[in-house]
Design an enzyme around this catalytic site. Structure first.
Site, PDB file in Angstrom:
ATOM      1  N   ASP A 223       1.863  -1.124  -2.002  1.00  0.00           N
ATOM      2  CA  ASP A 223       3.177  -1.774  -1.904  1.00  0.00           C
ATOM      3  C   ASP A 223       3.781  -1.381  -0.550  1.00  0.00           C
ATOM      4  O   ASP A 223       3.091  -0.810   0.315  1.00  0.00           O
ATOM      5  CB  ASP A 223       4.074  -1.355  -3.094  1.00  0.00           C
ATOM      6  CG  ASP A 223       4.464   0.116  -3.024  1.00  0.00           C
ATOM      7  OD1 ASP A 223       3.924   0.865  -2.177  1.00  0.00           O
ATOM      8  OD2 ASP A 223       5.323   0.532  -3.826  1.00  0.00           O
TER       9      ASP A 223
ATOM     10  N   CYS B 168       0.884   3.959  -2.763  1.00  0.00           N
ATOM     11  CA  CYS B 168       2.296   3.604  -2.891  1.00  0.00           C
ATOM     12  C   CYS B 168       3.091   4.726  -2.224  1.00  0.00           C
ATOM     13  O   CYS B 168       2.513   5.530  -1.490  1.00  0.00           O
ATOM     14  CB  CYS B 168       2.695   3.350  -4.348  1.00  0.00           C
ATOM     15  SG  CYS B 168       2.645   4.786  -5.423  1.00  0.00           S
ATOM     16  N   GLY B 169       4.373   4.806  -2.446  1.00  0.00           N
ATOM     17  CA  GLY B 169       5.157   5.816  -1.741  1.00  0.00           C
ATOM     18  C   GLY B 169       4.722   7.232  -2.080  1.00  0.00           C
ATOM     19  O   GLY B 169       4.444   8.046  -1.198  1.00  0.00           O
TER      20      GLY B 169
ATOM     21  N   GLY C   3       2.238   7.761  -4.675  1.00  0.00           N
ATOM     22  CA  GLY C   3       0.907   7.709  -5.311  1.00  0.00           C
ATOM     23  C   GLY C   3       1.010   7.748  -6.832  1.00  0.00           C
ATOM     24  O   GLY C   3       0.034   7.480  -7.533  1.00  0.00           O
TER      25      GLY C   3
ATOM     26  N   GLY D 146       3.141   5.919  -9.011  1.00  0.00           N
ATOM     27  CA  GLY D 146       3.186   4.601  -9.642  1.00  0.00           C
ATOM     28  C   GLY D 146       1.819   3.928  -9.600  1.00  0.00           C
ATOM     29  O   GLY D 146       1.374   3.321 -10.583  1.00  0.00           O
TER      30      GLY D 146
HETATM   31  C1  RB5 Z   1       8.645   2.090  -3.880  1.00  0.00           C
HETATM   32  O1  RB5 Z   1       9.864   2.224  -3.241  1.00  0.00           O
HETATM   33  C2  RB5 Z   1       8.168   3.379  -4.530  1.00  0.00           C
HETATM   34  O2  RB5 Z   1       8.909   3.634  -5.653  1.00  0.00           O
HETATM   35  C3  RB5 Z   1       6.701   3.258  -4.847  1.00  0.00           C
HETATM   36  O3  RB5 Z   1       5.992   3.008  -3.680  1.00  0.00           O
HETATM   37  C4  RB5 Z   1       6.021   4.464  -5.433  1.00  0.00           C
HETATM   38  O4  RB5 Z   1       6.414   5.629  -4.794  1.00  0.00           O
HETATM   39  C5  RB5 Z   1       6.033   4.602  -6.870  1.00  0.00           C
HETATM   40  O5  RB5 Z   1       5.424   5.534  -7.429  1.00  0.00           O
END
Ligand code: RB5
Length: 154
Positions: free
Chosen positions: A8, A66-67, A69, A71
């Protein structure tokens, strides 16, 4: 080796750099997106298709960023056949494959830089599952969680 990569916005910059590094190392890299840095996108939209492709064998391994890891690992593990983990240390990057047959590496793009991400990815991609009986037994125990009762697998 054909691999998949996804992120993302939180992991976008690292994904782009990592993709370039892995292509230079002769990996065939399928990018599951996002293909643009969209600050309002959602990691499941990219991580779930990647996890499904790994589970179906369309790509051999996956890397999801992701930010944090977190999520990405939660989302990927919802897919049957995906064995994802958030890993930021060298030992787990290979031992997770050798013992646990980890097939998706999750990284936090806001936690680590490109050098660490590349080193962890290469370590993960070079590692091989041992197929040792004790590890196969442990994987069998989690294959059908609804059939698992107190250490026995029915
Ligand atoms: C997105 O802003 C962030 O919440 C996502 O990348 C991630 O860190 C989720 O675990």
């Amino acid at each position: 080796m054909k691999i998949g990569i996804a992120s993302d916005h939180g992991g976008f910059e690292i994904k782009q750099q990592l993709k370039h590094r892995l292509i230079m190392l002769k990996y065939t890299v399928i990018d599951f997106g996002n293909t643009i840095n969209n600050p309002v996108d959602d990691y499941p939209d990219f991580v779930m298709p990647l996890a499904k492709a790994v589970a179906k064998g369309e790509v051999e391994r996956g890397i999801a960023v992701c930010g944090s890891g977190v999520g990405a690992s939660i989302a990927a593990n919802k897919v049957d056949g995906a064995r994802a983990a958030l890993v930021h240390d060298h030992f787990s990057a290979h031992q997770g494959v050798e013992d646990d047959d980890m097939n998706i590496l999750c990284l936090g793009g806001r936690i680590i830089g490109i050098e660490k991400a590349a080193e962890l990815s290469e370590t993960f991609l070079k590692a091989k599952f041992s197929h040792a009986e004790r590890h196969l037994r442990r994987l069998r125990k989690i294959s059908y969680p609804e059939n698992f009762i107190s250490g026995y697998y029915f």
